[in-house]
Design an enzyme around this catalytic site. Structure first.
Site, PDB file in Angstrom:
ATOM      1  N   LYS A 123       0.824  -1.207   0.000  1.00 20.62           N
ATOM      2  CA  LYS A 123       0.000   0.000   0.000  1.00 20.62           C
ATOM      3  C   LYS A 123       0.861   1.262   0.000  1.00 20.62           C
ATOM      4  O   LYS A 123       0.575   2.240   0.675  1.00 20.62           O
ATOM      5  CB  LYS A 123      -0.936  -0.001   1.214  1.00 20.62           C
ATOM      6  N   CYS A 124       1.904   1.219  -0.795  1.00 19.24           N
ATOM      7  CA  CYS A 124       2.881   2.306  -0.856  1.00 19.24           C
ATOM      8  C   CYS A 124       2.817   2.959  -2.234  1.00 19.24           C
ATOM      9  O   CYS A 124       2.431   2.315  -3.226  1.00 19.24           O
ATOM     10  CB  CYS A 124       4.274   1.732  -0.592  1.00 19.24           C
ATOM     11  N   GLY A 125       3.210   4.217  -2.318  1.00 16.77           N
ATOM     12  CA  GLY A 125       3.281   4.866  -3.609  1.00 16.77           C
ATOM     13  C   GLY A 125       4.278   4.200  -4.543  1.00 16.77           C
ATOM     14  O   GLY A 125       4.199   4.352  -5.765  1.00 16.77           O
TER      15      GLY A 125
END
Length: 203
Positions: free
Chosen positions: A74-76
């Site tokens: 759930k990271c950029g």
């Protein structure tokens, strides 16, 4: 004769996901890697658990060029999974092994169970490179592998705290760290690709 080691891969991610779904979601804490009991001289001198808890001696990768990456769902930077998989598909046959280590150290961006992580990686990015059980890459509960990678005494020149998800360590065929790339440096960037190709060229 090439020095590249030939070995059977650990369970493909599709099999891991299927097995995880069959046995149901894990309720216990994520499996922890084996504690180091003696001084380690190589990044491959550790035993780590896969997404299903299978213990793997990283020495099985000795003879291959290895990329060690801490990952998050759930990271950029999560789309880097696509470039990592493309790197795996292009160079795995030449002796590149990519090892993914999910970690929840940064912004709580890897909150899922091992089963959920495996399903996410397969469904969204078709990941076939080897993924391991969720670990901690910094702090008091830091995994021994990452303690080795970040300490100046054991990894001089490439030491220092992990700064964010998708930090990459490149390890040569003998288990020596030869490069480190910041999280924002993508796996398909010229500097990463050239370093991988140069390492593969050294037999």
């Amino acid at each position: 004769m090439s020095r590249r080691m030939s070995f059977a891969r650990i369970l493909p991610l599709a099999s891991i996901v299927a097995l995880s779904l069959w046995t149901g979601p894990a309720h216990a804490a994520d499996a922890k890697p084996q504690e180091a009991k003696k001084p380690m001289s190589s990044a491959l001198d550790f035993k780590m658990a896969t997404l299903t808890g299978q213990e793997v001696d990283l020495n099985r990768y000795r003879g291959n060029v290895v990329m060690i990456v801490n990952t998050a769902s759930k990271c950029g930077l999560t789309p880097q999974y696509k470039a990592l998989e493309a790197l795996h598909e292009k160079y795995h046959g030449q002796g590149l092994s990519i090892l993914g280590f999910p970690a929840n150290n940064f912004g709580q961006q890897e909150p899922g169970t091992n089963a959920e992580i495996g399903e996410f990686c397969l469904r969204n990015y078709g990941v076939q490179f080897d993924m391991f059980s969720k670990i901690s890459v910094k702090g008091d509960d830091q995994a021994p592998l990452y303690h080795f990678l970040t300490e100046p005494a054991t990894n001089p020149g490439f030491d220092g705290e992990i700064r964010w998800n998708f930090e990459k360590f490149l390890v040569d065929r003998n288990g020596k760290v030869i490069a480190r790339f910041a999280p924002q440096v993508t796996p398909d960037s010229p500097e990463v690709v050239s370093a991988v190709e140069a390492a593969l060229a050294r037999k």
